[in-house]
Design an enzyme around this catalytic site. Structure first.
Site, short mmCIF file in Angstrom:
data_model
loop_
_atom_site.label_atom_id
_atom_site.label_comp_id
_atom_site.label_asym_id
_atom_site.label_seq_id
_atom_site.Cartn_x
_atom_site.Cartn_y
_atom_site.Cartn_z
N ASP A 256 1.71 -22.59 38.80
CA ASP A 256 1.29 -24.25 39.21
C ASP A 256 -0.42 -23.94 39.44
O ASP A 256 -0.08 -24.67 41.08
CB ASP A 256 2.20 -24.54 40.42
CG ASP A 256 1.98 -25.31 40.55
OD1 ASP A 256 2.26 -26.88 40.13
OD2 ASP A 256 2.46 -25.84 41.86
N ASP A 295 4.48 -25.89 32.39
CA ASP A 295 2.80 -26.14 32.93
C ASP A 295 2.08 -24.75 32.15
O ASP A 295 1.11 -25.02 33.13
CB ASP A 295 2.32 -26.55 33.78
CG ASP A 295 3.04 -27.89 34.76
OD1 ASP A 295 3.81 -28.61 33.74
OD2 ASP A 295 3.49 -28.23 35.79
N ASP A 449 8.61 -31.46 45.17
CA ASP A 449 7.40 -31.56 44.12
C ASP A 449 6.46 -30.80 45.09
O ASP A 449 5.66 -30.09 44.54
CB ASP A 449 6.87 -32.95 43.39
CG ASP A 449 7.63 -33.58 42.84
OD1 ASP A 449 8.38 -32.82 41.79
OD2 ASP A 449 7.77 -34.27 42.38
#
Length: 478
Positions: A256, A295, A449
């Site tokens: 992330d 990601d 999140d």
């Protein structure tokens, strides 16, 4: 190996010859067939038998095995139990168990044909026992034999001492011959656990009816002390229901990197290789679906902010795809490709290629995001257009867990991805005949999140389930 001497050896030879004349190859075990008659030891250790220098007792829901004296060979102190059905030569199996010892040493486990144990062992594996309980999950293929009645053994001699070893959760299951089509619904997902613990509330009833009863991915990262235990429990539970387990591998270093609410991951490339290898081996030969590093490709450029090289990230992903292909050959792996509004398809395609997309079934899109399926599908088609000249067009899947109302927009777009208001659940998970191979709920609806958006600053960390966030997705409002 189990020793057979004198008259016993002669008798075994006669019996084997007689059985060979009349043997009918047993049918494939059902997907849910448990081939160990007692692996939990709740009240007894039967049908496990002590052989040689061992004693066996049930102790606090485990099988306790005491090695009575120092012996030279592993099989001089062992326990064994017959399987509940014969093995099927050429079929894949997984033996799983928890074990720990009063002293660290190398033990051996086998799955062997009972009539000819010394020469016909489908599995013979060393296991490194320590004083801490650890799950072992070992895939193997049954070898050919004339008599396929089998037994599981734990061979504990040859350590130079007299250890006390404890076993639990012993399981032997055959990998399904036909890949399951139904997706696994876990009763241990975050929303399912919360709904069960608060079952009398209206919120729990709504969450159970709208979220917890759906097939949702389970996420795996460095937060598990025993990764093999976590993966094996989940995959084994799915297999017992003849369902497909769905896993997210989420532990790449500098995870992330762009947003950092879910930061962390393995410490370095070597650590990540060890982690993904353990993850893949815990799946083994069983059928599964894996979304690899959400990601991970799209956010690689962000590692430059901390002085890292994006090319290192692509190389780690390439290695991960190679490990999964080798160690989990029946897993359908989808390398994550971000979302339709992040990186142009012509730029994403070469990044996927050098990250190992050729080793996978395909790519995933929109994980944890809100882009509509209608916008995502054309992006997937464009991406495949750019892949077709190198690795060829790939299958793809789309996360629809929160894209019912599409993305949120306001004057501060940089954080519109983080627990935004007014979003709704998207289409339920399903395998499709055209377009995306699957619509999935990869993101767990209701998992935060990060401490932002509806979660508020500093309130609900990333990955933490919130009934408030879940109800917002059900109702389409905060």
């Amino acid at each position: 190996m189990r020793k057979i001497v004198g008259k016993a050896a002669a008798l075994a030879t006669v019996l084997t010859a007689a059985l060979a004349t009349h043997l009918v190859v047993p049918p494939a075990a059902s997907a849910a067939a448990q081939l160990v008659g007692n692996g939990t030891f709740t009240t007894s250790t039967s049908p496990w038998a002590a052989i040689g220098q061992t004693t066996v007792t049930a102790e606090s829901g485990r099988m306790r095995v005491d090695v009575k004296s120092v012996v030279a060979n592993p099989w001089d102190a062992m326990v064994a139990a017959p399987t509940t059905a014969a093995l099927n030569p050429g079929k894949s199996y997984t033996l799983s168990f928890d074990a720990y010892s009063s002293a660290a040493f190398t033990a051996r486990t086998t799955v062997q044909y009972a009539a000819t144990p010394g020469s016909n062992q489908s599995l013979a594996a060393d296991v490194q026992l320590t004083t801490a309980s650890k799950r072992f999950s070992i895939p193997f293929t049954a070898t050919a034999a004339s008599n396929t009645a089998a037994e599981v053994t734990f061979q504990l001699g040859g350590s130079g001492g007299t250890p006390v070893v404890r076993f639990d959760n012993v399981s032997l299951m055959e990998t399904q011959t036909i890949r399951p089509t139904a997706l696994y619904v876990s009763g241990k997902s975050n929303p399912a656990r919360w709904a069960a613990e608060n079952s009398q509330t209206e919120e729990a009833k709504a969450i159970q009816a709208n979220i917890a009863n759906k097939p949702i991915f389970e996420w795996f990262g460095g937060w598990f002390m025993d990764l093999t235990l976590a993966v094996d429990d989940y995959v084994g539970a799915a297999q017992a229901q003849d369902r497909l387990p769905m896993l997210v591998a989420y532990n790449i270093p500098n995870r992330d990197a762009c947003a950092n609410h879910s930061g962390g991951g393995a410490g370095d490339a070597a650590g990540y290789h060890r982690w993904i290898t353990e993850f893949a081996r815990a799946i083994g030969n069983r059928h599964a679906i894996v979304v690899l590093e959400p990601d991970g490709v799209a956010a690689a450029e962000c590692v430059t902010r901390i002085g890292k090289d994006p090319e290192d990230q692509y190389r780690m992903l390439l290695d991960a795809t190679q490990v999964l292909r080798a160690q989990a050959p029946n897993a359908w792996v989808y390398l994550d490709a971000g979302n339709a509004t992040w990186i142009r398809a012509e730029d994403m395609a070469p990044r996927l290629v050098k990250s190992g997309i050729a080793n996978t079934r395909g790519f995933s899109l929109n994980v944890s995001n809100f882009i509509t399926t209608g916008v995502t599908e054309p992006y997937a088609v464009a991406l495949n257009g750019h892949l077709s000249g190198t690795v060829g067009a790939k299958k793809y899947v789309i996360d629809t867990s929160r894209n019912g109302n599409g993305p949120y927009t306001d004057p501060t777009p940089d954080d519109n991805w983080c627990n935004p208001p007014g979003r709704t659940l998207g289409a339920a998970p399903v395998k499709q005949a055209s377009g995306a191979e699957y619509l999935f709920w990869v993101k767990v609806p209701g998992d935060s999140d990060g401490p932002c958006g509806l979660a508020g600053p500093g309130q609900i960390p990333a990955g933490t389930f919130s009934p408030m966030l879940a109800m917002a997705l059900i109702n389409g409002s905060p």
